[in-house]
Design an enzyme around this catalytic site. Sequence first.
Site: not given
Length: 677
Positions: A37-38, A119, A294, A318, A430, A435
């Site tokens: 997630d990070a 969290k 919050k 985070k 390419c 391909c």
Amino acid sequence: MRQRSLFEIEEEIARLREEIRRHDELYYVHDDPEISDAEYDALVQRLLELESAHPELAMPDSPTQRVGGKPVESFPEVIHRRPMLSLDNSYDIEDLRAFDERCQRLAGPVAIAYVAELKIDGLSLALRYRDGLLVCGATRGDGTRGEDVTPNVRTIRSIPLRLNGAWSDLGEEIEVRGEAYLPRRAFERLNVERDAAGQPRFANPRNAAAGTIRQLDPRIVAARRLEFFAYDLLVDGRKPFDAHWETLRWLESAGFRVTEHALCSSIDEVIAFCSAMEARRDALPYEIDGVVVKINSTALQEELGATAKAPRWAVAYKFPARQATTQIEQIIVQVGRTGALTPVAILRPVQLAGTTVSRATLHNEDEIRRLDVRIGDWVLIEKSGEIIPKVVKVIESRRVGVERPFVMPTACPVCGGHVSRPEGEAVARCVAADCPAQLKARLLHFASRRAMRIEGLGEALAEQLVQRGMVRDVADLYGLKREELAALDRMGEKSAANLLAQIEASKERDLACLIYALGIRHVGERTANDLARHFGSLERLSRATVEELDALPDVGLAVAQSVRDWFDDEGNRALCARLRAAGVRTEIAAKPSEATRDERFSGKQFVLTGKLASMTRDEARALIEARGGRVASSVSRRTDFVIVGEDAGSKLERARALGVPIIGEEEFKKMLESATP
């Protein structure tokens, strides 16, 4: 350092969008994420930064404009009465202070109190209680629509089947939202069991929790011992208490667990809580990746509102990225559906923030030169919200003289075709029309759920179709024969028949799905919808000028030129003609007019349950909606008809209990015949 050109920035934005969408599908649809997630958060953050710095390159179909993700069809669909939005992220203390300043500015001269909660690294669920009893448990899905996983939710012991206390004071129907997760010990035990069974290990607890909640057998879910923390409460789509703190108190009294949290009178107290929790994170019995902050006042929450993606009154702080050192064992080059060549570092596997990391993208040749990355180098890698880990720097002191410089190939590593890198662009491509790597990627994109939704056409089958020359482009899918498919590895008659049925059903997908499936550069789902709605047919779109396209809201010159360039190619025009000749719908489906509506369908609510013999549920849904009806995912007193197929489940019992009219497939088909639009 050389200033990057606008072309290079545009290329990075395009790469980020494509990568984010791919990982959205891996995570939300296939339960098979490749990154943490990070890493995902950092990719989104990087895209947000680039779009903010260059608003002329922003597009309405960017992953930053949506919550992300789509529910699969293994479980009934649930429409959330109030969207389950994601949260904006902050990565340092200054971000938290900036969030506080925005809230103070929007709120005016009032003191703001915050609630800070851990969290949890899990997946969000919405639980509905009616008359105090659990009646539905749904995943978040794309934020608007989720999946009904009630049998699995009922196995989670920290979710009460009956609410405690005076729930009736709030109302007959109550919705509790929270996070399901796998505790550390349960995760470790699960991986030990998978090792013993010869199964691949789960990469991290969140991956394991997401895979568990969507198991078809509730006994498997029960054995894995998921847990649940509640964090919000809704009654008739609104918050019943004046303060979020009161909500948490009520949830505890009703029998739910809530995470460790604090009521903070200032942002400084929030920051102190975040610091304390970061220091304790490894001692907790579950994984956390930050703190959710919050505004406590629900009235102020409503006043501040939300963007299309996230509430303005909350933010996820985070924890700082974790770093690790490892060695680059090899550098390979992957070829995408647009021909883009992407160098990828193959790493000596290393544990990083709860995930085993074995590869990292090197983006392009310029990035390799900037870092002076060589095969055999020891490097410092970091997870800071990026989709995949990034190489922060080379540890030159560990070089021993055997490290080898990497040189981008001048020929495609898959087909040997010519590789071109136009001046001013960061990506080499390419350019060979035949391909196989590009063709395989185009097939998978065309068949994906957000495009033509051809179930069963995965990596292994696409590889065989390309290698054996059975398809030269996506139009060849509509000419495949059962006998030649049945002869492929791991197919057989039944699998071949199922695939052909899916291919046939794809002919009736919406025009927007087809436009997106064509893989036109810069055209995502939302742009495809806009183009389909405005032009109404592939033919009219193919004749549109750059000026006409650019004049559309939210399209822009870059997209307009890309669309025009695609249709100017003779091969692409031939492809469209072959798709049309194969019976693929190339005009927008007409909306039911008053003249075509039938009173047995118009305004009526239908529910489908069980397996229908003559059509799929998607096909039945389309037929109902074409006649003015709508399809719901659950039976209620507002349901007009329940259509029952084989192996009907609890919806049938619910319909009987409520006295809702029940009709079989044959009766449904008769209704369709007499109400054909």
